[in-house]
Scaffold this active site. Sequence first.
Site, PDB file in Angstrom:
ATOM      1  N   GLU A  92      76.126  37.712  49.346  1.00 47.27           N
ATOM      2  CA  GLU A  92      76.968  39.051  49.439  1.00 47.27           C
ATOM      3  C   GLU A  92      76.693  40.317  48.974  1.00 47.27           C
ATOM      4  O   GLU A  92      76.180  39.981  47.812  1.00 47.27           O
ATOM      5  CB  GLU A  92      78.397  38.680  49.149  1.00 47.27           C
ATOM      6  CG  GLU A  92      78.940  37.806  50.345  1.00 47.27           C
ATOM      7  CD  GLU A  92      80.643  37.078  50.073  1.00 47.27           C
ATOM      8  OE1 GLU A  92      81.464  37.676  50.392  1.00 47.27           O
ATOM      9  OE2 GLU A  92      80.559  36.335  49.391  1.00 47.27           O
ATOM     10  N   CYS A 105      76.283  47.081  45.271  1.00 44.23           N
ATOM     11  CA  CYS A 105      76.446  45.833  44.447  1.00 44.23           C
ATOM     12  C   CYS A 105      75.942  44.622  44.945  1.00 44.23           C
ATOM     13  O   CYS A 105      76.162  44.320  45.808  1.00 44.23           O
ATOM     14  CB  CYS A 105      77.917  45.633  44.171  1.00 44.23           C
ATOM     15  SG  CYS A 105      78.507  44.038  43.134  1.00 44.23           S
ATOM     16  N   CYS A 112      77.820  30.583  42.288  1.00 46.50           N
ATOM     17  CA  CYS A 112      77.693  30.858  40.768  1.00 46.50           C
ATOM     18  C   CYS A 112      77.956  29.406  40.041  1.00 46.50           C
ATOM     19  O   CYS A 112      79.198  29.012  40.432  1.00 46.50           O
ATOM     20  CB  CYS A 112      78.646  32.106  40.529  1.00 46.50           C
ATOM     21  SG  CYS A 112      78.673  32.334  38.425  1.00 46.50           S
ATOM     22  N   CYS A 116      84.657  30.604  35.732  1.00 39.32           N
ATOM     23  CA  CYS A 116      85.607  31.656  35.276  1.00 39.32           C
ATOM     24  C   CYS A 116      86.804  31.522  36.256  1.00 39.32           C
ATOM     25  O   CYS A 116      86.731  31.411  37.285  1.00 39.32           O
ATOM     26  CB  CYS A 116      85.012  33.203  35.496  1.00 39.32           C
ATOM     27  SG  CYS A 116      83.635  33.313  34.425  1.00 39.32           S
ATOM     28  N   CYS A 119      87.698  34.223  38.892  1.00 39.18           N
ATOM     29  CA  CYS A 119      86.964  34.874  40.044  1.00 39.18           C
ATOM     30  C   CYS A 119      86.682  33.527  41.034  1.00 39.18           C
ATOM     31  O   CYS A 119      86.619  32.637  41.091  1.00 39.18           O
ATOM     32  CB  CYS A 119      85.537  34.770  39.213  1.00 39.18           C
ATOM     33  SG  CYS A 119      84.305  35.450  40.327  1.00 39.18           S
ATOM     34  N   CYS A 343      85.361  43.088  42.949  1.00 37.07           N
ATOM     35  CA  CYS A 343      85.131  42.299  41.785  1.00 37.07           C
ATOM     36  C   CYS A 343      85.870  40.965  41.832  1.00 37.07           C
ATOM     37  O   CYS A 343      86.936  40.954  41.992  1.00 37.07           O
ATOM     38  CB  CYS A 343      85.451  42.859  40.471  1.00 37.07           C
ATOM     39  SG  CYS A 343      84.463  44.459  39.813  1.00 37.07           S
TER      40      CYS A 343
END
Length: 370
Positions: A92, A105, A112, A116, A119, A343
Amino acid sequence: MRPLHLSGLTQSELTDFTESLGEPAYRARQIFGGIHRRRLLGIDEMTDLPKELRAKLSERAVVSTLTLDSRFLSTDGTRRYLFKTHDNLPVETVFIPEERRDTICFSSQSGCPLQCTFCLTAQLGLLRNLAAGEIVEQIVLALNDAYGVGVRTPRGTNLVGMGAGEPFLNFDALMKAIRIMADPGGLHIVPNRVTVSTAGVVPRIRELATIPDRPHLAVSMAAPTDELRNELMPINKKWPLKELLSACKDFEKSLKPGERFTFEYVMLQGVNDSDEHARELANLLNRHQLRAKINLIPHNPAEPLPYQPSSAERIESFREILASKGIHTFVRKPRGRDILAACGQLAARSEFAQESFPVNNRTLVERRLA
Ligand code: SAH
């Protein structure tokens, strides 16, 4: 054997390749310019090369490998792209137009590995590291979509390595992509226009401090104590705050004039946003004698995660406490929330994709229809 991915080669690697085909060095310059300056996506589009050479290249190599899966357009002008790699993994990228510049970005990994809790990308797990060429291509494709293939960009382009993935767990490919994009014969986006964000991979922060031509650094904090940070960002168990901030201090010592170094702090209602947290955070940075700025990021809602963004008043009170203790603090304005582009919202979701595709970029459209 998979074909050679030309977008991921530096100009000198490309020269070695063309020489191995018995071609003169200027051909490498031409091909590099075709890929990165003219932003062409296929060898056949490089009509300034002799037909035989194009045929020879096509037998062994490809320019681009990402295909567009879907595109999302926010009411604030932000665009999110969901690409697929050759092995069908999600990548993305977010294009954020601003008055005086564009910011792209990019992702450094598909998925990932960090966990976290605030997220959404964490929910994908790590699918794999992206290759340098897959990082570079995200920028080429976003610019082509925004302005048309090869059209000169009207504003400067800034890059942030804040998409999916932990850039410092894919350090070599990341740094190679940054070198390729800096080349004046190509995109010519210099490291000074690039910011890379890490959740706190300490050895790489220390390594970055030794690199002369480097991007700016951002470090994601999310909590002022080990206890809370362990919970929100489990990477803290591996590199706790003391080690992280001592690496940050050494990094700060290596800063040259004009270089930026920031902390990001996501504001989670009732979790890390009290006045007490603000004081702890200020004391922590002051204890380590860090002068870095802090960006406060209101949490972007990310269903099904159990968090809410702090209120504007709470964020302001938090900011004032930091400011009163001498810490420069900015509140970041979220962009592209409505299309899950902000984010922490990148999780390869394909709701809200545009049905029709009124873009000026033929290649992307055709690829989608194909
Ligand atoms: N892995 C790197 C790169 C991702 S950057 C890193 O952690 O720094 C993404 C930034 O968005 C980080 O600062 C992170 O703290 C923040 N973030 C993650 N989820 C968020 C959310 N739901 N809302 C707001 N910010 C978020």
